[in-house]
Design an enzyme around this catalytic site. Structure first.
Site, PDB file in Angstrom:
ATOM      1  N   ASP A   1       8.170 -16.983  -5.981  1.00  0.00           N
ATOM      2  CA  ASP A   1       7.172 -18.114  -5.843  1.00  0.00           C
ATOM      3  C   ASP A   1       5.701 -17.802  -5.377  1.00  0.00           C
ATOM      4  O   ASP A   1       4.835 -18.446  -6.000  1.00  0.00           O
ATOM      5  CB  ASP A   1       8.015 -19.085  -4.925  1.00  0.00           C
ATOM      6  CG  ASP A   1       9.262 -19.698  -5.310  1.00  0.00           C
ATOM      7  OD1 ASP A   1       9.691 -19.332  -6.579  1.00  0.00           O
ATOM      8  OD2 ASP A   1       9.884 -20.562  -4.727  1.00  0.00           O
TER       9      ASP A   1
ATOM     10  N   GLU B   1      10.125 -23.607   3.861  1.00  0.00           N
ATOM     11  CA  GLU B   1      10.839 -24.576   2.933  1.00  0.00           C
ATOM     12  C   GLU B   1      12.236 -25.158   3.693  1.00  0.00           C
ATOM     13  O   GLU B   1      12.720 -24.663   4.358  1.00  0.00           O
ATOM     14  CB  GLU B   1      11.252 -23.799   1.640  1.00  0.00           C
ATOM     15  CG  GLU B   1       9.901 -23.501   0.801  1.00  0.00           C
ATOM     16  CD  GLU B   1      10.420 -22.450  -0.382  1.00  0.00           C
ATOM     17  OE1 GLU B   1       9.778 -22.356  -1.212  1.00  0.00           O
ATOM     18  OE2 GLU B   1      11.515 -22.346  -0.481  1.00  0.00           O
TER      19      GLU B   1
ATOM     20  N   SER C   1      11.488 -26.259  -1.152  1.00  0.00           N
ATOM     21  CA  SER C   1      11.721 -25.368  -2.488  1.00  0.00           C
ATOM     22  C   SER C   1      11.567 -26.046  -3.715  1.00  0.00           C
ATOM     23  O   SER C   1      11.916 -27.189  -3.836  1.00  0.00           O
ATOM     24  CB  SER C   1      13.182 -24.737  -2.195  1.00  0.00           C
ATOM     25  OG  SER C   1      13.233 -24.283  -3.497  1.00  0.00           O
TER      26      SER C   1
END
Length: 549
Positions: free
Chosen positions: A120, A438, A464
């Site tokens: 990510d 997250e 997320s």
């Protein structure tokens, strides 16, 4: 060439001697020097194949009249760090990646740059580094993972834990999910943050056309690598830099695409950071103007049925992009790494994108957008919601307050939650965490327990790309900076209205001010780089990156 600073004869003979020791030949000193920033590591399946891609990129560059040098930067696995203190380091890793790329490239005086990312924070970290350097550059996405057995993935595992604690599955069933859900290499397989940001990179124009939707373990991904040498050489010849590619229009068009698809809320956070670095005039209010009235047309996970690999098999995204240009939702007039515009790159693509995954805009999955920018007395500077619509569009409930993610997770796993509760998780913002974690573990626990339609969750942390439900994150100002989320008490009444785009606490200004007089800020432990991030991070409404000014 910028690289003359380390290759010029005879003044740089010492530098050349060092480079000969790592394989340089005499003719290499007279070529453009291209850095290849690899985020390879064996920490995560998102990145454990990138060394193979980096070698293919090296081969391509060296065969196109340039000289490549591979170097590594870090990665942090969001999947592994989720739900524990390690997640405090996830968003910070974006900054470390961008700073390390900037550092190496300037120290080595590279003429051009290829960045390869998977997990990510790799993608925005690489793009931020590219923006700061502003030398001819290309971002290469490492590709998506295939589904596990019985069409499972990482989010299946997170949600199964909630099922286990609510006694819906037993220990053996949980272990089967653990063993069979994540198989092979590639980034998590839904329209989560990595795949969302890969699409953003392609719309921005900084990655190869049609490279955002490729399976990690495929010949097509290797072909992307083998084509990259010609492209970077052309960028150098044409003197096309990232500042020629990434601009206000390309950013706004990428926001439109990711909103139509229902992508990760993290995309907005990362784009705000890019906007800040490039000093582009876009803020959350402008983003809301551009995106809030768009429909949702994709049936992709986390809230949908399909994986990115299914969309690849159905023809990918290029037909969809061309259709959007034809109906004037995007223009596609911005230059890309091919030296051509996005529109020109799609010239030979036939329009016929309609399939069971991407719906007709006239008959969308949802008439409103999943990603919503909300303002109100809880989030004066803005917040970002991800609402699939299956949970409704307006939620009124009583607050259930936690001062950390751990407190919330423990409560969710071990208690029954009253319907119409709004879980408040605070002191998880950029400075309060610090790190802006997250909330995938608590949102997945709610889904696993089967109560996601009965409760909402708000936080000054983030989510997320795999989170779904009635969730609002990025609340700004955060609790640590005495934002109004800090004075919410248990049983306070809150309204979240995603039709009119506001989030409010039913408390008048006088009572809010009175509560703030007695407010005691919680100061979470902060050491090392966490302490640095607390001191120098920007607000989430500005992208939560380091303040370099």
């Amino acid at each position: 060439m910028k690289s003359n600073l380390i290759t010029k004869w005879p003044e740089k003979v010492t530098n050349r001697a060092m480079l000969r020791a790592v394989g340089y030949k005499t003719n290499d000193f007279y070529k453009n020097q291209i850095g290849v920033a690899s985020t390879w590591s064996n920490l995560t399946p998102c990145n454990n194949h990138i060394n193979i891609l980096a070698k293919a990129v090296e081969y391509s560059i060296n065969n196109n009249n340039c000289k490549s040098t591979i170097f590594n930067t870090i990665t942090v696995s969001d999947g592994i760090s989720n739900g524990n203190i390690g997640m405090k380091y996830s968003l910070i890793s974006r900054e470390i990646i961008s700073n390390s790329i900037e550092t190496v490239c300037n120290a080595q005086s590279f003429d051009g740059l290829i960045c390869i990312g998977g997990c990510d924070k790799n993608i925005p970290g690489c793009i931020l580094g590219i923006c700061k350097l502003n030398i001819p550059s290309i971002f290469l996405y490492s590709g998506t993972i295939l589904p596990g057995k019985n069409r499972t993935d990482i989010v299946s595992v997170f949600e199964s834990l909630g099922k286990f604690f609510s006694k819906k599955i037993n220990k053996n069933e949980l272990e089967i999910v653990e063993k069979e859900s994540i198989i092979g290499s590639g980034s998590c397989g839904g329209l989560y943050t990595a795949n969302s940001m890969a699409i953003v990179a392609e719309i921005l124009g900084i990655s190869i056309p049609n490279s955002s939707l490729k399976n990690a373990q495929s010949i097509n991904k290797i072909l992307d690598c083998l084509n990259i040498g010609k492209l970077i050489n052309n960028l150098l010849i044409e003197k096309i830099k990232p500042s020629d590619i990434i601009n206000k229009n390309s950013i706004l068009e990428s926001l439109k695409i990711i909103s139509l698809l229902g992508g990760s809320t993290n995309c907005i956070l990362h784009l705000l950071s890019i906007i800040n670095i490039l000093k582009i005039d876009i803020d959350l209010k402008k983003i809301s103007e551009v995106t809030n009235n768009l429909p949702t047309i994709s049936d992709l996970k986390p809230s949908g049925k399909f994986f990115i690999s299914d969309l690849i098999n159905a023809g990918g995204i290029q037909k969809f992009l061309k259709f959007l240009i034809e109906i004037n939702i995007i223009k596609g007039n911005n230059i890309t790494v091919t030296g051509k515009t996005l529109k020109d790159n799609l010239k030979n693509i036939k329009i016929n994108y309609f399939n069971k995954i991407l719906k007709d805009l006239n008959f969308p999955l949802k008439k409103t957008n999943q990603i919503k920018i909300l303002f109100g007395n809880i989030s004066i500077n803005g917040s970002i919601a991800k609402i699939s619509g299956k949970e409704g569009e307006i939620f009124i409930g009583k607050a259930l307050v936690f001062n950390s993610e751990e407190e919330a997770i423990y409560f969710i796993y071990n208690n029954n939650i009253i319907k119409k509760s709004i879980i408040v998780i605070r002191y998880e913002g950029p400075k309060g965490g610090p790190g802006m974690r997250e909330m995938l573990t608590p949102t997945s626990a709610l889904i696993g327990k089967g109560i996601k339609n009965d409760v909402a969750l708000i936080t000054d942390g983030r989510f997320s790309g795999g989170s779904h439900g009635f969730v609002v994150g990025h609340i700004c100002p955060e609790a640590y900076e005495k934002g109004n989320i800090s004075i919410i008490n248990n049983n306070d009444l809150i309204i979240i209205d995603t039709k009119n785009n506001f989030i409010n606490l039913f408390l008048n200004k006088k009572n809010i001010l009175n509560r703030k007089k007695n407010l005691i800020i919680i100061n979470n432990l902060s050491i090392g780089i966490l302490n640095l991030y607390r001191k120098f991070s920007l607000k989430s409404s500005k992208g939560a990156s380091f303040d370099y000014e």
